[in-house]
Structure formats: structure tokens, C-alpha cells
Design an enzyme around this catalytic site. Sequence first.
Site, short mmCIF file in Angstrom:
data_model
loop_
_atom_site.label_atom_id
_atom_site.label_comp_id
_atom_site.label_asym_id
_atom_site.label_seq_id
_atom_site.Cartn_x
_atom_site.Cartn_y
_atom_site.Cartn_z
N ASP A 236 0.83 -1.21 0.00
CA ASP A 236 0.00 0.00 0.00
C ASP A 236 0.86 1.25 0.00
O ASP A 236 0.45 2.30 0.49
CB ASP A 236 -0.94 0.00 1.20
N GLU A 237 2.07 1.15 -0.57
CA GLU A 237 2.98 2.29 -0.66
C GLU A 237 3.01 2.83 -2.09
O GLU A 237 3.11 2.06 -3.05
CB GLU A 237 4.39 1.89 -0.23
#
Length: 337
Positions: A236-237
Site C-alpha cells: 500500500d505504498e
Amino acid sequence: MISALDLLVRLRPLHVCVGKTGHISQVGAGLAKLGAGDLRNKRFLETFEILRPAQPTDMADLRKLAGQVLKLRLRCEPDIVLRGLVIEDHAEGVILDLSFGIAIVEAVQRFGLTAQDFAASDLAVELLFLQEAKSSAMAASFSLNSRLQGARLAAETEALTDGLTGLHNRRALDGALSRLGQSDTEYAVLHMDLDRFKQVNDSMGHAIGDAILKRVAAIMRAQTRQDDLLVRAGGDEFVIVCPGLTEHTRLGDLSQTLIRDVSIPVMIDGQEVAVGASIGIAASESEERIDPCVLVQRADVALYAAKRSGRGRHMFWSAPMGQSLTDLEIPDSPAQG
């Protein structure tokens, strides 16, 4: 025994016979396809224009050209220049044995001529075959090259693209940073991490998690410039590289907009889902050339400073934070933008 005229028809499909009155008495089957209709009984000099070596005005002048090769054309098809050998028929008329010369390819394409429209021994048939073979080979080669080029570009694009979101991947980021590091372009790196994503992904399932990541990618596309590089760095970066943009006010506004839009709850498969976002920002400085890896590391440090300061916010890297996560110090009153 076959007659002379029948022999002409069989052997020379591109011939024309002109009687002593100057009228056409017979034409070959190939010549009849040239779009002038039935040429029989038409006056030869009104149907054909002699270009060289002379321009006869009557049959007497035309007979004087016996033994010579003329350049002529049908008046109704002025673009197609023919070559014709003039032969006396010993009946005060002439026979012209015609060919297309360099106009053969255009003539075949325009009038739909086939091998039957040429003398069987005419080398033009072989030249046509070679021309067709060459054209086919060139077309096949071009088609193959196009397919190979397309496949290569598709493979390169796939290698640089995140399969889930369609954003660029880490490999594309590394290449872009390498190019920026060799240029004089100032730029900023925004490192965004989703807040509470792991809990949502674990409790609601990976399908919901994937939908959230795709939504975040859509928000990034909507809020950034065309020249900005949008990257899913993993999980989720996300990373945004902004060439030519280092102004803190504009970068802060962009970050606040992204955090606001990502944090809006959304319904997915009948369930309300809410995540947040935190962003760390590092910008290059005109006074010194900064290694791109250092700038990414600074953005990473600023991101975790934002998370440790309460999440749902953005922070710019500053020297007191240090150069790595092990050096990280959080100011008492963290600045936001």
C-alpha cells in the site's frame, strides 16, 4: 492453317491493326481492357496520340514510321504511356505491336491485367511476378517487424507497469530517478502510505483491498500532472515524482488533496470502507545535486515522521529528522507543509 490475324490475336494480346483508311480494324484482348471500350472502326489518330518521334496527321505519315518504335498513349488514358513498333501489313495499313514499358506496374494495377493479357514469351510477365513477390515480401517483412516491435514495446511496458493498478512499478521508478540524477532538473518525491489499510485488507478480504488500491491509483491520476511519475512501490505504498516542481506550497496543496480524497469513505460490495493516507515529501535543492536515492530516503523518513505524528497528514523532510529511519526525530510541533 491459321490465318495471320488469328495468329496475332493468340500471340500478341497488345496489338492494334489499322486499315488503309486510318480506322482500327482489330485489337488484342489485353489492349481492349484499357478502358476505351470497343476500339474497332475508330480512327486510330483520334484514339491514340503519338508523342515521339513524330506526330503523323494521316495514314501516309503513319506508314512512313514503319520499323520505328513510337511512344504513344490512349487519349482517354493520358497517364499510361505505351511503346509501339510500327509494322507494314502490305495492304496500305499498319500493325502496331504495343507494350507498357515502365508503366506496366501501374497499368496492371489500374486495369486488372493478368498474364493472359501479355505474350507468353514476354519478360514482362516474369517482371510482374518478381514485382509482386518483392511487394509481398516487403509487406510480410513490414508486418513481421511491426508485430515484433509491438511485442517488444508491450513487453517493455508490462515490465515497467504494476499489474493491479496500472501505475508504474519500482523498476520504472529506478529508471526515472537515474535519469533525473543525471540531469539538472529539480524535482520532488512524495512517498504516500495508506493508513489502516492492513486492518481493512485482513478483515474484509483481499478483493476489497485490491479495490481500494485501484481507487487510490485513480485519485492519483486525477490530481497529478501529466508529466508526474506515479508509482506503486509495493503493498500500500505509493510514490509520486514531480519533475520541475519543488515549491512547498504547491506540493503541500497536492498532498492535502490526495489525503482528503483517499480518506473519503467509499462503498465497496455493499460495505463502507475507510482508509487514510500519510505523505512524506523531499525536494531537490538548486544549490546542490542530491543523489536520487538520498531524496527517496528523505521522503521515506518524512513519511514515517508524519505517521508517528498522528497519521493523516503530510510532512516535508528537514535536517533534524536525519537521513534515515534510525536517525528519525519528531519535532514537538511537527510542521505540515
